[in-house]
Design a protein around this motif. Structure first.
Motif, short mmCIF file in Angstrom:
data_model
loop_
_atom_site.label_atom_id
_atom_site.label_comp_id
_atom_site.label_asym_id
_atom_site.label_seq_id
_atom_site.Cartn_x
_atom_site.Cartn_y
_atom_site.Cartn_z
N ARG A 1 -3.59 6.19 0.77
CA ARG A 1 -4.17 7.41 1.35
C ARG A 1 -3.31 8.11 2.38
NH1 ARG A 1 -9.63 4.37 2.73
NH2 ARG A 1 -8.04 2.75 2.84
N SER B 1 -4.62 -12.90 1.64
CA SER B 1 -4.77 -12.05 2.83
C SER B 1 -5.60 -12.72 3.93
CB SER B 1 -5.42 -10.73 2.43
OG SER B 1 -4.62 -10.08 1.48
N PHE C 1 -1.53 -12.29 -3.15
CA PHE C 1 -2.01 -11.93 -1.82
C PHE C 1 -3.03 -12.95 -1.32
CE2 PHE C 1 -0.63 -7.72 -3.28
CZ PHE C 1 -0.10 -7.15 -2.14
N TYR D 1 -14.23 -13.06 -0.29
CA TYR D 1 -14.90 -11.79 -0.60
C TYR D 1 -16.19 -12.03 -1.38
CZ TYR D 1 -11.63 -8.22 1.00
OH TYR D 1 -10.89 -7.38 1.78
N MET E 1 -16.80 0.19 -4.24
CA MET E 1 -15.93 0.57 -3.13
C MET E 1 -16.64 1.71 -2.41
SD MET E 1 -13.04 -0.36 -1.73
CE MET E 1 -12.15 -1.26 -2.99
N PHE F 1 -1.94 11.59 -2.96
CA PHE F 1 -2.84 10.50 -3.35
C PHE F 1 -4.29 10.91 -3.07
CE2 PHE F 1 -5.39 6.77 -2.51
CZ PHE F 1 -4.99 5.82 -3.44
N PHE G 1 -13.47 4.62 -6.98
CA PHE G 1 -12.25 3.81 -6.87
C PHE G 1 -12.01 2.94 -8.11
CE2 PHE G 1 -10.04 -0.11 -5.65
CZ PHE G 1 -8.86 0.43 -5.19
N ARG H 1 -7.22 11.31 -5.88
CA ARG H 1 -8.37 10.40 -5.87
C ARG H 1 -9.67 11.11 -5.51
NH1 ARG H 1 -10.48 7.10 -6.42
NH2 ARG H 1 -11.00 6.07 -4.48
N SER I 1 -3.84 -0.96 -8.42
CA SER I 1 -5.01 -1.68 -8.90
C SER I 1 -5.69 -2.26 -7.66
CB SER I 1 -4.60 -2.80 -9.87
OG SER I 1 -5.74 -3.39 -10.43
N ASP I 2 -6.46 -3.33 -7.81
CA ASP I 2 -7.04 -3.98 -6.64
C ASP I 2 -7.25 -5.46 -6.92
OD1 ASP I 2 -8.18 -3.02 -3.90
OD2 ASP I 2 -9.49 -4.63 -4.58
N HIS J 1 2.20 -5.84 6.68
CA HIS J 1 0.94 -5.65 5.95
C HIS J 1 0.96 -4.23 5.41
CE1 HIS J 1 -3.72 -6.45 5.78
NE2 HIS J 1 -3.10 -6.80 4.66
N ARG K 1 0.81 -1.23 0.00
CA ARG K 1 0.00 0.00 0.00
C ARG K 1 0.84 1.27 0.00
NH1 ARG K 1 -5.63 -1.08 1.50
NH2 ARG K 1 -5.95 -2.69 -0.05
N GLN K 2 2.02 1.22 -0.69
CA GLN K 2 2.83 2.43 -0.73
C GLN K 2 2.16 3.52 -1.56
OE1 GLN K 2 6.53 0.69 -2.08
NE2 GLN K 2 6.26 1.32 -4.20
N ALA K 3 1.31 3.11 -2.52
CA ALA K 3 0.47 4.07 -3.23
C ALA K 3 -0.86 4.08 -2.50
CB ALA K 3 0.28 3.63 -4.67
O1 CP3 Z 1 0.20 0.42 -3.23
C1 CP3 Z 1 -0.24 -0.74 -3.37
O2 CP3 Z 1 -0.11 -1.64 -2.51
C2 CP3 Z 1 -0.87 -1.11 -4.70
C3 CP3 Z 1 -2.27 -1.11 -4.78
C4 CP3 Z 1 -3.16 -2.06 -4.01
C5 CP3 Z 1 -4.46 -1.67 -3.60
N1 CP3 Z 1 -5.10 -2.76 -3.12
C6 CP3 Z 1 -5.00 -0.31 -3.72
C7 CP3 Z 1 -6.09 0.10 -2.84
C8 CP3 Z 1 -3.02 -3.42 -3.67
C9 CP3 Z 1 -1.80 -4.31 -3.84
C10 CP3 Z 1 -4.27 -3.85 -3.13
C11 CP3 Z 1 -4.54 -5.25 -2.73
C12 CP3 Z 1 -5.73 -5.55 -1.94
N2 CP3 Z 1 -6.99 -5.03 -2.06
C13 CP3 Z 1 -5.77 -6.56 -0.94
C14 CP3 Z 1 -4.62 -7.45 -0.56
C15 CP3 Z 1 -3.70 -6.80 0.39
C16 CP3 Z 1 -4.22 -6.72 1.79
O3 CP3 Z 1 -4.52 -5.58 2.21
O4 CP3 Z 1 -4.33 -7.76 2.44
C17 CP3 Z 1 -7.08 -6.57 -0.42
C18 CP3 Z 1 -7.59 -7.47 0.70
C19 CP3 Z 1 -7.85 -5.61 -1.14
C20 CP3 Z 1 -9.30 -5.29 -1.01
C21 CP3 Z 1 -9.46 -3.89 -0.60
N3 CP3 Z 1 -9.37 -2.81 -1.46
C22 CP3 Z 1 -9.63 -3.36 0.72
C23 CP3 Z 1 -9.80 -4.20 1.95
C24 CP3 Z 1 -9.61 -1.96 0.62
C25 CP3 Z 1 -9.65 -0.96 1.75
C26 CP3 Z 1 -10.98 -0.40 1.99
C27 CP3 Z 1 -10.89 0.76 2.97
O5 CP3 Z 1 -11.66 1.70 2.77
O6 CP3 Z 1 -10.03 0.75 3.85
C28 CP3 Z 1 -9.46 -1.64 -0.74
C29 CP3 Z 1 -9.37 -0.28 -1.32
C30 CP3 Z 1 -8.05 0.16 -1.76
N4 CP3 Z 1 -7.25 -0.58 -2.59
C31 CP3 Z 1 -7.40 1.38 -1.46
C32 CP3 Z 1 -6.17 1.36 -2.13
C33 CP3 Z 1 -5.13 2.44 -2.17
C34 CP3 Z 1 -7.96 2.51 -0.58
C35 CP3 Z 1 -9.19 3.14 -1.13
C36 CP3 Z 1 -9.02 4.38 -1.99
O7 CP3 Z 1 -7.96 4.67 -2.53
O8 CP3 Z 1 -10.02 5.10 -2.14
#
Ligand code: CP3
Length: 367
Positions: A41, A219, A217, A164, A100, A46, A55, A50, A85-86, A339, A37-39
């Motif tokens: 919030r 997770s 992943f 999921y 989302m 970022f 999303f 966004r 991506s996601d 994580h 999650r280096q990219a």
């Molecule tokens: O920087 C990175 O890591 C690359 C991008 C990335 C995202 N999601 C962007 C994202 C990666 C590698 C993921 C993987 C992902 N997505 C996982 C596996 C990793 C883990 O956390 O165990 C999972 C379980 C998801 C599903 C998902 N997507 C969740 C649980 C959430 C968070 C929801 C929340 O509101 O907290 C997301 C949304 C998401 N994916 C965000 C980002 C940056 C945040 C929402 C946004 O940008 O508006």
């Protein structure tokens, strides 16, 4: 020119391959570091980029994904980038709707409830067209990153995606998805196999598009026990690594290192180190020294500082990193968190983490 940026060839030469060398267990000058999650919030740029955008609309825009992937690299000397991506784009490609909701996370309006709901999934998924936008994002980013660091592609693992699709969103107990494992084992295996087939094509497509490493992943390993893990997660993780590597070879492409991150799957560490991946990613519940002993030098390791340690001071972060590096040693090791980063984390402390890894590892390596 703009047209050449959409073609997956003549990419700029890679200048920093430390991450790839560490993944293969080769010599390095410093320990490479990146953050899950280096990219995200925690970066004001970022949040600004966004703001007001959906999303998954962002995920479907290769230009937006490229910009968000590059943002953290402008601030910190990370040794790798992960494509924005996601994991939930795969269930979408199979025909499921996913939204989302800000503050609530991913939501499936119509989750799978009973085995007959599997009929709602597409039987044949045309991965190259359904997930074309991810491939384009990877290709564009490979050009725009200018060879600064390698680009990592990724996917969710079958069990995590299955959970999921049945839970319909985040869950503490995962009891709806686990109900399937105990009550409908056959239907569960059918769904996991369908997911595996799509994931294999998806990862191969990412490599063809320019991904230089792949992370899978898993997770939701933590809600399984060792027996369920061996039946419903591990075989599919193995199958993915084996098939992706075979197909990469068949296609005449160079091998790319694969990382498996099974969060909270400490009970499966020995099995994971023999599952066909070059790197095993670790969460913070595993002690670095014992992880080395239990994986017996068969794989490189990645991880595993508690993300919450970033709430500490820079001095304390430096000490924690030093101890972590001493535990893992410098060979076959990629520093990361256990994580992803949380939105309320201070970017300055992320910078301190990266710097501590580079500084302490140069000292350990006498460079
Ligand atoms: O920087 C990175 O890591 C690359 C991008 C990335 C995202 N999601 C962007 C994202 C990666 C590698 C993921 C993987 C992902 N997505 C996982 C596996 C990793 C883990 O956390 O165990 C999972 C379980 C998801 C599903 C998902 N997507 C969740 C649980 C959430 C968070 C929801 C929340 O509101 O907290 C997301 C949304 C998401 N994916 C965000 C980002 C940056 C945040 C929402 C946004 O940008 O508006």
């Amino acid at each position: 020119d703009k047209d050449s940026l959409i073609l997956p060839k003549s990419f700029p030469e890679l200048k920093n391959d430390t991450f790839l060398r560490a993944a293969r267990g080769e010599e390095i000058e410093h320990i490479p570091v990146w953050c899950m999650r280096q990219a995200g919030r925690y970066l004001p740029e970022f949040r600004e980029f966004r703001a007001g955008k959906d999303f998954f609309e962002t995920c479907r825009s290769p230009e937006d994904c490229c910009e968000l992937t590059l943002q953290p690299l402008r601030r910190f000397p990370f040794d790798a980038a992960i494509i924005f991506s996601d994991i939930l784009v795969v269930p979408q490609a199979m025909g499921m709707e996913v939204q989302m909701s800000p503050g609530k996370g991913p939501t499936f309006p119509e989750p799978l409830k009973e085995p007959e709901d599997l009929q709602r999934l597409k039987t044949k998924v045309d991965v190259s067209s359904e997930l074309d936008y991810v491939f384009k994002a990877i290709t564009l980013t490979r050009h725009k990153i200018e060879g600064k660091v390698p680009l990592i592609g990724f996917t969710g693992a079958p069990w995590t995606l299955m959970s999921y699709m049945i839970e319909g969103g985040g869950s503490v107990t995962h009891s709806k998805a686990k109900r399937w494992l105990y009550r409908y084992p056959e239907a569960s295996h059918k769904l996991l196999s369908q997911l595996t087939d799509v994931i294999v094509e998806y990862l191969l497509g990412q490599v063809k598009a320019g991904a230089q490493a792949l992370q899978v992943f898993e997770s939701h390993t933590g809600c399984l026990g060792p027996v369920e893990f061996k039946e419903f997660s591990l075989p599919y993780l193995r199958d993915i690594a084996g098939r992706v590597k075979d197909k990469i070879k068949e296609s005449g492409l160079d091998n790319v290192p694969m990382i498996v991150f099974a969060k909270d799957g400490h009970y499966g560490l020995e099995d994971l180190s023999e599952s066909g991946y070059e790197v095993v990613g670790l969460d913070w519940t595993i002690d670095p020294c014992s992880a080395r002993v239990r994986t017996g030098g068969k794989v490189s390791l990645q991880g595993n500082m508690d993300p919450c340690a970033l709430y500490s001071t820079k001095e304390r972060i430096s000490e924690i990193v030093k101890r972590m590096l001493e535990g893992f040693g410098t060979k076959g090791y990629i520093a990361n968190l256990g994580h992803g980063l949380y939105p309320d984390m201070d970017p300055e402390n992320v910078g301190a983490f990266v710097e501590a890894v580079h500084t302490h590892s140069r000292q350990l390596l006498n460079r």
